[in-house]
Design a protein around this motif. Sequence first.
Motif, mmCIF file in Angstrom:
data_model
loop_
_atom_site.group_PDB
_atom_site.id
_atom_site.type_symbol
_atom_site.label_atom_id
_atom_site.label_comp_id
_atom_site.label_asym_id
_atom_site.label_seq_id
_atom_site.Cartn_x
_atom_site.Cartn_y
_atom_site.Cartn_z
ATOM 1 N N ASP A 165 -10.296 -5.402 2.550
ATOM 2 C CA ASP A 165 -9.574 -4.257 3.123
ATOM 3 C C ASP A 165 -9.808 -4.099 4.625
ATOM 4 O O ASP A 165 -9.076 -3.359 5.286
ATOM 5 C CB ASP A 165 -10.000 -2.954 2.423
ATOM 6 N N MET A 194 -9.716 -0.190 -4.462
ATOM 7 C CA MET A 194 -8.871 0.806 -3.798
ATOM 8 C C MET A 194 -7.541 0.982 -4.520
ATOM 9 O O MET A 194 -6.947 2.067 -4.500
ATOM 10 C CB MET A 194 -8.644 0.419 -2.344
ATOM 11 N N ARG A 227 -15.678 -4.096 -0.251
ATOM 12 C CA ARG A 227 -14.263 -4.481 -0.267
ATOM 13 C C ARG A 227 -13.862 -5.076 1.086
ATOM 14 O O ARG A 227 -13.027 -4.522 1.803
ATOM 15 C CB ARG A 227 -13.383 -3.286 -0.631
ATOM 16 N N VAL A 273 0.826 -1.210 0.000
ATOM 17 C CA VAL A 273 0.000 0.000 0.000
ATOM 18 C C VAL A 273 0.858 1.256 0.000
ATOM 19 O O VAL A 273 0.553 2.255 -0.639
ATOM 20 C CB VAL A 273 -0.941 -0.014 1.226
ATOM 21 N N SER A 275 -7.747 -4.042 -2.083
ATOM 22 C CA SER A 275 -8.760 -4.474 -3.044
ATOM 23 C C SER A 275 -8.511 -3.821 -4.390
ATOM 24 O O SER A 275 -7.851 -2.776 -4.487
ATOM 25 C CB SER A 275 -10.156 -4.095 -2.542
ATOM 26 N N GLY A 292 -5.720 -0.078 1.729
ATOM 27 C CA GLY A 292 -6.573 -1.013 1.005
ATOM 28 C C GLY A 292 -5.803 -1.762 -0.064
ATOM 29 O O GLY A 292 -4.937 -1.186 -0.729
#
Length: 453
Positions: free
Chosen positions: A321, A151, A318, A135, A148, A146
């Motif tokens: 996340d 994201m 999602r 991330v 996903s 996140g």
Amino acid sequence: MSERRVLVIDDEAGLRHTLLLILRDEGYTVAVAEDGEAGLRAALADPPELVLCDVRMPRMGGLEFLERYQEAGGTALVVMMSAYGTLDAAVEAMRRGAYDYISKPFNADEVVLTLRKAEEREQLRREVALLRREVGKVDGFEDVVGVSAAMREVTDLASRVAPFPSTVLLTGESGSGKEAVARAVHRASPRRERAFVAVNCGAIPENLLESELFGHEKGAFTGADRMREGLFEQADGGTLFLDEIGELSLPLQVKLLRVLQERKFRRVGGNGERAVDVRVLAATARDLVDEVREGRFREDLFYRINVVQIHVPPLRTRPEDVPLLADHFLGLHSRRLGIESAELPRELVPVLAQYGWPGNVRELENVIERALVLSGGRIGIDHLPPHVRTGRHPFELPDADGDLSVKRRLPALEKTLIVRALERCKGNRTKAAELLDLSVRALSYKIQDYGLD
């Protein structure tokens, strides 16, 4: 863990031998030491993944071992073993960073279960660390958490637009994380060293909002006893985040459009124009296309702010996340609250992931902070609110066999009606107040009391 290495530190030879046999039968590679000094040498020479350490030993006890091991950079999870009368010392060791303790005498199942829980925690910690590295690859986006696909798309689009001065419109449900994305765009932009100024356009009365945005001259209106800079001036050279921009009145929309087009504004009660260099990021939970169609939002302003649109998806879409966000908030609030060693237990992951999170990321953050306060750092399922544990929407009415107390259920019903009215009116408080048969001021107070703002 490819090799499950355990170091047993205890001054009782019989107990060392017993643990050696138990743990070998469970597939562990076991080393033993007769006191803290020998254990410290062994732990640093051939690092284990787990340490079982007695509290009271000659030459160097368990607390001193833990302190010196951590000072030397040891990373193994340490489980303390306490006999009768040393329980307080074991609890103190946990405050200093030990993972857990087991009381003597114990049986084989207790030891194995405790070590397996420790292994699961360590595995979860490593997974979270890996996800954090993924991330955090984009500078400035560390707080946009996140993994996903949705994201990742948000982060990718936001990072691409960040270097440019273009206006960005962030859309998404309340609490979904629009402001976090806006702050990340600012941090990743050339304006990162200047101010990021945020204002919620729906939280300030309409008659004060113009002065809040553009400032006012002394004597401009009753109570204006001095000149005051507005938010545009405060954000000069930086970024102005206009949250809930759909709440702006039509006259203020005209003035905002002029600032965006000409980069000039006039203070309330002032004559001269002032130039300003501000990047505007706007956000809304409303459908502005519908607002334009209904005549509540100017079409020309919509196109001016909608240069790049980034949609932040709701948390319920999602679930992958949720664990990463929960761990992020655990770290954030444990530091703020002065709570050490707060970790997300693996057994909480499916519980958190299955809940629908109607309040989105903001609700998850509040739940985690509440659990931290109630638990002191060692969060369990019992520290989660009942509706999260059961997966039930907190605003649902009870089943026939549920709690039918009017006194206890009335606040929840009132909150439900307010939420539904705001949803039906797309966030317009004046219209929602009419539906609820409340004054706008009373509705504002209730929104604040119920944490819906």
